[in-house]
Design a protein around this motif. Structure first.
Motif, PDB file in Angstrom:
ATOM      1  N   ILE A 326       0.834  -1.201   0.000  1.00 57.46           N
ATOM      2  CA  ILE A 326       0.000   0.000   0.000  1.00 57.46           C
ATOM      3  C   ILE A 326       0.868   1.250   0.000  1.00 57.46           C
ATOM      4  CG2 ILE A 326      -1.707   1.342   1.290  1.00 57.46           C
ATOM      5  CD1 ILE A 326      -2.821  -1.236   2.387  1.00 57.46           C
ATOM      6  N   THR A 327       0.514   2.175  -0.863  1.00 53.42           N
ATOM      7  CA  THR A 327       1.070   3.521  -0.829  1.00 53.42           C
ATOM      8  C   THR A 327      -0.051   4.468  -0.443  1.00 53.42           C
ATOM      9  OG1 THR A 327       2.679   3.014  -2.562  1.00 53.42           O
ATOM     10  CG2 THR A 327       2.210   5.336  -2.146  1.00 53.42           C
ATOM     11  N   GLY A 328       0.142   5.193   0.658  1.00 58.40           N
ATOM     12  CA  GLY A 328      -0.913   6.069   1.160  1.00 58.40           C
ATOM     13  C   GLY A 328      -0.456   7.504   1.279  1.00 58.40           C
ATOM     14  N   GLU A 329      -1.297   8.443   0.843  1.00 58.85           N
ATOM     15  CA  GLU A 329      -1.020   9.877   0.934  1.00 58.85           C
ATOM     16  C   GLU A 329      -2.266  10.600   1.445  1.00 58.85           C
ATOM     17  OE1 GLU A 329      -0.061  11.137  -2.990  1.00 58.85           O
ATOM     18  OE2 GLU A 329       1.722   9.859  -3.171  1.00 58.85           O
ATOM     19  N   ASN A 330      -2.048  11.524   2.365  1.00 62.74           N
ATOM     20  CA  ASN A 330      -3.162  12.341   2.879  1.00 62.74           C
ATOM     21  C   ASN A 330      -4.308  11.468   3.392  1.00 62.74           C
ATOM     22  OD1 ASN A 330      -1.866  14.773   2.272  1.00 62.74           O
ATOM     23  ND2 ASN A 330      -2.785  14.901   0.234  1.00 62.74           N
ATOM     24  N   ILE A 331      -3.988  10.524   4.238  1.00 61.20           N
ATOM     25  CA  ILE A 331      -4.992   9.661   4.865  1.00 61.20           C
ATOM     26  C   ILE A 331      -5.223  10.151   6.296  1.00 61.20           C
ATOM     27  CG2 ILE A 331      -5.548   7.317   5.628  1.00 61.20           C
ATOM     28  CD1 ILE A 331      -3.733   6.271   3.412  1.00 61.20           C
ATOM     29  N   HIS A 353       2.447  12.111   4.741  1.00 59.41           N
ATOM     30  CA  HIS A 353       1.494  13.170   5.111  1.00 59.41           C
ATOM     31  C   HIS A 353       0.149  12.572   5.531  1.00 59.41           C
ATOM     32  CE1 HIS A 353       3.588  16.928   4.532  1.00 59.41           C
ATOM     33  NE2 HIS A 353       4.096  16.501   3.378  1.00 59.41           N
ATOM     34  N   CYS A 354       0.199  11.639   6.443  1.00 59.83           N
ATOM     35  CA  CYS A 354      -1.015  11.008   6.972  1.00 59.83           C
ATOM     36  C   CYS A 354      -1.194  11.364   8.444  1.00 59.83           C
ATOM     37  CB  CYS A 354      -0.948   9.490   6.808  1.00 59.83           C
ATOM     38  SG  CYS A 354      -0.910   8.930   5.089  1.00 59.83           S
ATOM     39  N   THR A 355      -2.433  11.388   8.891  1.00 60.18           N
ATOM     40  CA  THR A 355      -2.770  11.614  10.290  1.00 60.18           C
ATOM     41  C   THR A 355      -3.473  10.371  10.812  1.00 60.18           C
ATOM     42  OG1 THR A 355      -3.004  14.005   9.961  1.00 60.18           O
ATOM     43  CG2 THR A 355      -4.034  13.058  11.929  1.00 60.18           C
ATOM     44  N   PHE A 356      -2.729   9.578  11.594  1.00 58.28           N
ATOM     45  CA  PHE A 356      -3.296   8.382  12.214  1.00 58.28           C
ATOM     46  C   PHE A 356      -3.520   8.707  13.689  1.00 58.28           C
ATOM     47  CE2 PHE A 356      -0.574   6.528   8.774  1.00 58.28           C
ATOM     48  CZ  PHE A 356      -1.620   6.129   7.957  1.00 58.28           C
ATOM     49  N   ASN A 357      -4.761   8.866  14.060  1.00 56.87           N
ATOM     50  CA  ASN A 357      -5.127   9.229  15.423  1.00 56.87           C
ATOM     51  C   ASN A 357      -6.093   8.183  15.953  1.00 56.87           C
ATOM     52  OD1 ASN A 357      -4.920  11.710  17.368  1.00 56.87           O
ATOM     53  ND2 ASN A 357      -7.065  11.094  17.455  1.00 56.87           N
ATOM     54  N   ASN A 358      -6.138   8.025  17.266  1.00 47.77           N
ATOM     55  CA  ASN A 358      -7.142   7.125  17.840  1.00 47.77           C
ATOM     56  C   ASN A 358      -7.625   7.674  19.164  1.00 47.77           C
ATOM     57  OD1 ASN A 358      -8.879   5.037  18.275  1.00 47.77           O
ATOM     58  ND2 ASN A 358      -7.387   3.417  17.991  1.00 47.77           N
ATOM     59  N   ASN A 359      -8.818   8.213  19.149  1.00 47.15           N
ATOM     60  CA  ASN A 359      -9.431   8.769  20.358  1.00 47.15           C
ATOM     61  C   ASN A 359     -10.522   7.855  20.908  1.00 47.15           C
ATOM     62  OD1 ASN A 359      -7.958  11.248  19.649  1.00 47.15           O
ATOM     63  ND2 ASN A 359      -9.331  12.211  21.117  1.00 47.15           N
ATOM     64  N   THR A 388       7.200   2.496   6.000  1.00 44.00           N
ATOM     65  CA  THR A 388       7.785   3.828   6.099  1.00 44.00           C
ATOM     66  C   THR A 388       6.696   4.867   6.327  1.00 44.00           C
ATOM     67  OG1 THR A 388       9.586   3.215   4.601  1.00 44.00           O
ATOM     68  CG2 THR A 388       9.187   5.553   4.917  1.00 44.00           C
ATOM     69  N   PHE A 389       6.947   5.756   7.272  1.00 42.90           N
ATOM     70  CA  PHE A 389       6.029   6.851   7.595  1.00 42.90           C
ATOM     71  C   PHE A 389       6.801   8.163   7.476  1.00 42.90           C
ATOM     72  CE2 PHE A 389       4.493   3.057   9.586  1.00 42.90           C
ATOM     73  CZ  PHE A 389       3.109   3.115   9.506  1.00 42.90           C
ATOM     74  N   ASN A 390       6.389   9.001   6.539  1.00 41.66           N
ATOM     75  CA  ASN A 390       7.062  10.270   6.294  1.00 41.66           C
ATOM     76  C   ASN A 390       6.110  11.438   6.546  1.00 41.66           C
ATOM     77  OD1 ASN A 390       9.411   8.900   5.265  1.00 41.66           O
ATOM     78  ND2 ASN A 390       8.347   8.673   3.304  1.00 41.66           N
ATOM     79  N   ASN A 391       6.564  12.424   7.319  1.00 41.54           N
ATOM     80  CA  ASN A 391       5.760  13.634   7.587  1.00 41.54           C
ATOM     81  C   ASN A 391       4.373  13.289   8.123  1.00 41.54           C
ATOM     82  OD1 ASN A 391       7.930  15.037   6.556  1.00 41.54           O
ATOM     83  ND2 ASN A 391       6.900  15.742   4.695  1.00 41.54           N
ATOM     84  N   CYS A 392       4.308  12.315   9.004  1.00 36.44           N
ATOM     85  CA  CYS A 392       3.022  11.830   9.537  1.00 36.44           C
ATOM     86  C   CYS A 392       2.826  12.253  10.987  1.00 36.44           C
ATOM     87  CB  CYS A 392       2.946  10.310   9.437  1.00 36.44           C
ATOM     88  SG  CYS A 392       2.823   9.680   7.748  1.00 36.44           S
ATOM     89  N   ILE A 393       1.574  12.182  11.433  1.00 32.75           N
ATOM     90  CA  ILE A 393       1.211  12.345  12.840  1.00 32.75           C
ATOM     91  C   ILE A 393       0.613  11.030  13.315  1.00 32.75           C
ATOM     92  CG2 ILE A 393      -0.266  13.539  14.496  1.00 32.75           C
ATOM     93  CD1 ILE A 393      -0.194  15.973  12.658  1.00 32.75           C
ATOM     94  N   ALA A 495      -2.051  15.309   7.404  1.00 35.70           N
ATOM     95  CA  ALA A 495      -2.799  15.395   6.150  1.00 35.70           C
ATOM     96  C   ALA A 495      -3.271  16.800   5.823  1.00 35.70           C
ATOM     97  CB  ALA A 495      -3.995  14.446   6.208  1.00 35.70           C
ATOM     98  N   TYR A 496      -3.184  17.730   6.805  1.00 35.42           N
ATOM     99  CA  TYR A 496      -3.733  19.069   6.588  1.00 35.42           C
ATOM    100  C   TYR A 496      -2.654  20.138   6.606  1.00 35.42           C
ATOM    101  CZ  TYR A 496      -8.431  17.209   7.372  1.00 35.42           C
ATOM    102  OH  TYR A 496      -9.605  16.500   7.276  1.00 35.42           O
ATOM    103  N   GLN A 497      -2.707  21.040   5.640  1.00 36.14           N
ATOM    104  CA  GLN A 497      -1.912  22.259   5.667  1.00 36.14           C
ATOM    105  C   GLN A 497      -2.537  23.200   6.693  1.00 36.14           C
ATOM    106  OE1 GLN A 497       0.897  23.291   4.378  1.00 36.14           O
ATOM    107  NE2 GLN A 497       0.696  25.411   5.052  1.00 36.14           N
ATOM    108  N   SER A 498      -1.708  23.836   7.519  1.00 35.88           N
ATOM    109  CA  SER A 498      -2.223  24.686   8.591  1.00 35.88           C
ATOM    110  C   SER A 498      -2.979  25.886   8.070  1.00 35.88           C
ATOM    111  CB  SER A 498      -1.068  25.155   9.484  1.00 35.88           C
ATOM    112  OG  SER A 498      -0.108  25.848   8.704  1.00 35.88           O
ATOM    113  N   ALA A 499      -3.950  26.329   8.853  1.00 39.49           N
ATOM    114  CA  ALA A 499      -4.745  27.502   8.531  1.00 39.49           C
ATOM    115  C   ALA A 499      -5.359  28.022   9.820  1.00 39.49           C
ATOM    116  CB  ALA A 499      -5.844  27.155   7.539  1.00 39.49           C
TER     117      ALA A 499
END
Length: 503
Positions: A326-331, A353-359, A388-393, A495-499
């Motif tokens: 699997i290749t994943g981007e902006n997940i 650039h993925c955000t893997f969170n678990n609340n 591999t995880f690059n630029n991820c949270i 996955a998100y550009q800041s604003a």
């Protein structure tokens, strides 16, 4: 002695009064009060029963009253039905001489099942009123329901009365295979945005066929239903970035209960299963909610691409991958009962650039789980050749959000580059040496708050105060974020550009 006699008389009076079953009432004067002046029964699909909604009726006077009639304005032809303090009346439509005691209230519970042809053709609203009394004392409460037309896909019924079946995991389950020449629906391998789809049982994609979901497609799964992509079959989700919060170009998979109370309840439907040997899958701009397992991959023949995809509120896993590529981007994945992302039994994975969170609240859950083994499989281990995880949270509400389950009999290759990671426990385990193990960890931001806008509501936008702001490596840059916003240099993590957050 006289006191005992008076107590005896009082006891008899009290006993008789407590056994009384009739009341002296007066007719209602039209002064009833209601908990709502309009009951909105949310949106329902045609001919699917709604949830039950409540109306409370109050008698604020000092008198016991009798309401001569409680009924729908459309009478016995109404598509609504109700119970009044547990009574069903005449087919749940008309109730005569309803008693309501002084300073008391009664409960009315309302449901509906209506067809699109019952609704107003201009706005697809089905309406009626509950009438209390008549003439000068008439009081009414409005009822409003939006009826939505849909394409219904379901198993056929066999001559013996049983439902059509397909085989999954060696078991017969209620299901059917999609057809390109269905007499009612035409080509079922193309899901358009013209009408939503409602699926009962498992909709199967047969060998050498491809199912395609066009931008804006809406797919609703009934309880215990799902999508099954069989051996040598393919899935293509062709969503696109949307201009509004309505996600008009996103492809959405969710349950078939449209009422707001069901919007975030996990486990309403089963899963999208990619059978071993299925092939050539590409997923772009998919929002998937409230399944048991969101995407269940079981070893595809070719690499899988997942981009700009959100998965929320799954009872077990957001993505479960067994020996996949699997290749994943902006997940973005959040709220999973076991793990948001679980890659087991080896494989090859790259996430950027993925955000893997678990609340998820309660129990032991992870944002990311990696393993090169699978209990009961033959053999029980497979090499994890790359993760591999690059630029991820990788974050969440638990103490540790990364779980590495390494079996020494097979390869276990992993690397996190420029990632924000939550792992609060002190450990000597060589797998978790984030500061000194440069083979596996580079530029790790450990246990700092990403300051998501609202993780509880699955809003993972960040602003300039986030620990993830401008901490990414330009070498791993994905030019646009999950919303199609251009990333800056250096990029933000996730996955998100800041604003700026909305006020």
């Amino acid at each position: 002695m006289r006191q005992y006699f008076l107590l005896f008389i009082f006891g008899i009076i009290l006993a008789f009064s407590s056994c009384r079953t009739d009341f002296d009432t007066i007719a209602s004067s039209g002064d009833l009060k209601f908990s709502k002046d309009t009951v909105y029964l949310d949106t329902v699909f045609k001919n699917i029963g709604s949830s039950t909604y409540q109306l409370k009726v109050y008698n604020q006077s000092k008198n016991d009253i009798s309401i001569p009639v409680v009924q729908f304005k459309k009478g016995l032809t109404s598509k609504y039905r109700m119970t009044v303090d547990g009574m069903t009346g005449n087919n749940g439509k008309i109730f005569n001489n309803v008693t309501l005691l002084a300073k008391d209230s009664l409960y009315i519970f309302i449901e509906t099942t209506a067809d699109i042809t019952d609704a107003n053709p201009d706005d697809f609203l089905y309406t009626d009123e509950i009438q209390f009394d008549s003439g000068a004392n008439l009081q009414e409460v409005a009822l409003v329901t939006l009826i939505q037309d849909a394409v219904f896909l379901y198993p056929n019924q066999n001559p013996d009365g049983s439902k059509e079946k397909i085989k999954i995991d060696g078991k017969d389950v209620d299901g059917f295979y999609l057809s390109e020449n269905d007499p009612t629906n035409g080509n079922e391998f193309v899901f358009t945005n013209e009408k939503p789809y409602v699926i009962y049982g498992y909709a199967g994609v047969p060998e050498n066929k491809t199912v395609t979901f066009e931008a804006g497609a809406r797919v609703h799964f009934h309880a215990n239903s799902g999508l099954y992509v069989g051996n040598k079959a393919s899935l293509q989700i062709n969503g696109a970035a949307s201009a509004t919060d309505k996600l008009e170009k996103e492809v959405i998979f969710e349950g078939d209960r449209l009422e707001s109370m069901y919007s975030d309840i996990p486990g309403q439907w089963k899963s999208v299963i990619f059978e071993k040997g299925s092939t050539n899958h590409a997923i772009n701009h998919l929002t998937l909610k409230n399944a048991v397992i969101g995407l269940d991959f079981r070893s595809a023949l070719n690499p899988i691409q997942i981009k700009n995809t959100q998965i929320y509120n799954c009872a077990e896993y957001g993505i479960l991958a067994q020996n996949e590529r699997i290749t994943g981007e902006n997940i973005v994945i959040n709220h999973a009962g076991l793990a948001s992302l679980s890659c087991v039994y080896g494989g090859n994975y790259s996430f950027t650039h993925c955000t893997f969170n678990n609340n998820w609240s309660g129990g032991v859950q992870f944002a990311v789980n990696l393993s090169n083994a699978l209990a009961g499989a033959t053999p029980e281990t497979n090499p994890l050749t790359n993760a591999t995880f690059n630029n991820c949270i990788i974050y969440g509400s638990a103490t540790n959000e990364l779980n590495l389950d390494k079996n020494t009999t097979a390869a276990f290759v992993y690397q996190l580059n420029n990632c924000l990671l939550k792992f609060s426990s002190s450990t000597t385990n060589p797998l978790y040496q984030f500061k000194t193990d440069t083979e596996h960890y580079n530029n790790i931001i450990l246990n700092e708050n990403p300051k998501f806008y609202n993780a509880a509501e699955n809003k993972f936008n960040i602003d300039k105060t986030s620990a993830a702001f401008a901490k990414g490596n330009q070498a791993y840059l994905i030019p646009t974020d999950i919303l199609g916003v251009t990333r800056t240099s250096p990029p933000d993590l996730g996955a998100y550009q800041s604003a700026e957050f909305p006020k």
